[in-house]
Scaffold this motif. Structure first.
Motif, PDB file in Angstrom:
ATOM      1  N   GLU A 136       4.371  15.923 -10.054  1.00 13.78           N
ATOM      2  CA  GLU A 136       4.888  14.561  -9.958  1.00 13.78           C
ATOM      3  C   GLU A 136       4.229  13.860  -8.788  1.00 13.78           C
ATOM      4  O   GLU A 136       3.857  14.485  -7.796  1.00 13.78           O
ATOM      5  CB  GLU A 136       6.403  14.560  -9.734  1.00 13.78           C
ATOM      6  N   LEU A 137       4.099  12.550  -8.901  1.00 20.16           N
ATOM      7  CA  LEU A 137       3.610  11.730  -7.795  1.00 20.16           C
ATOM      8  C   LEU A 137       4.808  11.317  -6.950  1.00 20.16           C
ATOM      9  O   LEU A 137       5.685  10.586  -7.409  1.00 20.16           O
ATOM     10  CB  LEU A 137       2.900  10.486  -8.335  1.00 20.16           C
ATOM     11  N   ILE A 138       4.841  11.789  -5.713  1.00 18.06           N
ATOM     12  CA  ILE A 138       5.947  11.509  -4.802  1.00 18.06           C
ATOM     13  C   ILE A 138       5.439  10.548  -3.724  1.00 18.06           C
ATOM     14  O   ILE A 138       4.474  10.860  -3.027  1.00 18.06           O
ATOM     15  CB  ILE A 138       6.452  12.799  -4.125  1.00 18.06           C
ATOM     16  N   PRO A 139       6.047   9.368  -3.578  1.00 18.60           N
ATOM     17  CA  PRO A 139       5.612   8.467  -2.506  1.00 18.60           C
ATOM     18  C   PRO A 139       5.993   9.023  -1.137  1.00 18.60           C
ATOM     19  O   PRO A 139       7.145   9.384  -0.908  1.00 18.60           O
ATOM     20  CB  PRO A 139       6.343   7.157  -2.807  1.00 18.60           C
ATOM     21  N   LEU A 140       5.004   9.126  -0.260  1.00 19.67           N
ATOM     22  CA  LEU A 140       5.233   9.609   1.104  1.00 19.67           C
ATOM     23  C   LEU A 140       5.474   8.466   2.070  1.00 19.67           C
ATOM     24  O   LEU A 140       6.287   8.575   2.980  1.00 19.67           O
ATOM     25  CB  LEU A 140       4.032  10.408   1.604  1.00 19.67           C
ATOM     26  N   ARG A 141       4.706   7.397   1.908  1.00 19.11           N
ATOM     27  CA  ARG A 141       4.855   6.246   2.788  1.00 19.11           C
ATOM     28  C   ARG A 141       4.323   5.003   2.086  1.00 19.11           C
ATOM     29  O   ARG A 141       3.446   5.086   1.235  1.00 19.11           O
ATOM     30  CB  ARG A 141       4.173   6.454   4.125  1.00 19.11           C
TER      31      ARG A 141
ATOM     32  N   GLN B 232       0.867  -1.168   0.000  1.00 20.92           N
ATOM     33  CA  GLN B 232       0.000   0.000   0.000  1.00 20.92           C
ATOM     34  C   GLN B 232       0.906   1.221   0.000  1.00 20.92           C
ATOM     35  O   GLN B 232       1.882   1.258   0.751  1.00 20.92           O
ATOM     36  CB  GLN B 232      -0.881   0.017   1.243  1.00 20.92           C
ATOM     37  N   THR B 233       0.580   2.211  -0.829  1.00 20.53           N
ATOM     38  CA  THR B 233       1.417   3.399  -0.920  1.00 20.53           C
ATOM     39  C   THR B 233       0.546   4.648  -0.940  1.00 20.53           C
ATOM     40  O   THR B 233      -0.499   4.668  -1.581  1.00 20.53           O
ATOM     41  CB  THR B 233       2.299   3.361  -2.189  1.00 20.53           C
ATOM     42  N   LEU B 234       1.009   5.677  -0.258  1.00 21.01           N
ATOM     43  CA  LEU B 234       0.368   6.987  -0.287  1.00 21.01           C
ATOM     44  C   LEU B 234       1.309   7.941  -1.018  1.00 21.01           C
ATOM     45  O   LEU B 234       2.465   8.105  -0.617  1.00 21.01           O
ATOM     46  CB  LEU B 234       0.101   7.503   1.125  1.00 21.01           C
ATOM     47  N   TYR B 235       0.806   8.538  -2.109  1.00 19.30           N
ATOM     48  CA  TYR B 235       1.568   9.507  -2.895  1.00 19.30           C
ATOM     49  C   TYR B 235       0.989  10.899  -2.655  1.00 19.30           C
ATOM     50  O   TYR B 235      -0.194  11.044  -2.367  1.00 19.30           O
ATOM     51  CB  TYR B 235       1.439   9.219  -4.398  1.00 19.30           C
ATOM     52  N   ILE B 236       1.813  11.914  -2.861  1.00 16.74           N
ATOM     53  CA  ILE B 236       1.346  13.294  -2.863  1.00 16.74           C
ATOM     54  C   ILE B 236       1.743  13.903  -4.203  1.00 16.74           C
ATOM     55  O   ILE B 236       2.780  13.548  -4.768  1.00 16.74           O
ATOM     56  CB  ILE B 236       1.943  14.110  -1.689  1.00 16.74           C
ATOM     57  N   TRP B 237       0.892  14.777  -4.717  1.00 10.65           N
ATOM     58  CA  TRP B 237       1.242  15.520  -5.929  1.00 10.65           C
ATOM     59  C   TRP B 237       2.125  16.689  -5.518  1.00 10.65           C
ATOM     60  O   TRP B 237       1.752  17.498  -4.675  1.00 10.65           O
ATOM     61  CB  TRP B 237      -0.006  16.043  -6.631  1.00 10.65           C
ATOM     62  N   HIS B 238       3.312  16.774  -6.110  1.00 13.35           N
ATOM     63  CA  HIS B 238       4.250  17.859  -5.823  1.00 13.35           C
ATOM     64  C   HIS B 238       4.973  18.203  -7.120  1.00 13.35           C
ATOM     65  O   HIS B 238       5.604  17.329  -7.732  1.00 13.35           O
ATOM     66  CB  HIS B 238       5.247  17.428  -4.739  1.00 13.35           C
ATOM     67  N   ASN B 239       4.873  19.462  -7.553  1.00 16.71           N
ATOM     68  CA  ASN B 239       5.491  19.902  -8.824  1.00 16.71           C
ATOM     69  C   ASN B 239       5.102  18.988  -9.982  1.00 16.71           C
ATOM     70  O   ASN B 239       5.938  18.592 -10.788  1.00 16.71           O
ATOM     71  CB  ASN B 239       7.008  19.989  -8.699  1.00 16.71           C
TER      72      ASN B 239
END
Length: 168
Positions: A111-116, A102-109
């Motif tokens: 791009e999808l950045i994995p947070l955890r 399971q992965t949580l991504y955030i949109w940043h610039n």
């Protein structure tokens, strides 16, 4: 013969961007994933026998006549709009050949950045007594996720339940 597939977008008859995906694309969808006016391009594989598929996401910028690769994810994913922040959740559960995660991504610039991410390392014989839970996270979008813990999974352990059963 290998099929070459290029993602491209046409804007008023002009090609504005292209990229060869890393996956064998079977389907293309347009979905709202980042909370901005233009829908994202999702190039995905057909589902395998377990119902799993792999996706690559592209962001379109019609004003600049470009598209940009944003990230990859698989199978079950959902955008989550919370205040002014947009996340993407990803869940993968069903295959003998890959560990569930399971992965949580955030949109940043754009791009999808994995947070955890939490991954259940399953033994070759699928013995539930031998499952290992790995948990990774980052607080810095410019740094890769770091391993926070790796422990034998116990479904009665509150920490394990927090990081696996109620991950999102």
């Amino acid at each position: 013969m290998d099929w070459l597939f290029i993602v491209w977008i046409i804007n008023n008859g002009k090609k504005i961007g292209s990229r060869k995906p890393e996956i064998s694309v079977g389907l293309i969808n347009f979905e709202e994933l980042n909370g901005k006016p233009c829908r994202e391009i999702i190039a995905g594989t057909y589902c395998n026998m377990n119902g799993n598929s792999w996706k690559e996401c592209f962001v379109c910028f019609p004003q600049e006549d470009t598209i940009k690769y944003a990230g990859s994810f698989c199978t079950q994913y959902h955008p989550v709009f919370h205040n002014d922040t947009v996340y993407l959740t990803e869940e993968y559960y069903g295959s003998f050949y890959m560990n569930p995660h399971q992965t949580l991504y955030i949109w940043h610039n754009d791009e999808l950045i994995p947070l955890r991410t939490a991954e259940m390392i399953v033994s070759g014989d699928y013995n539930n007594d031998k499952q290992i839970l790995e948990y990774y996270e980052t607080n810095d979008y410019n740094q890769p996720m770091k391993l926070i813990f790796r422990e034998k999974y116990n479904e009665h352990n509150k920490k394990h339940r927090k990081y696996w059963d109620i991950f999102f």
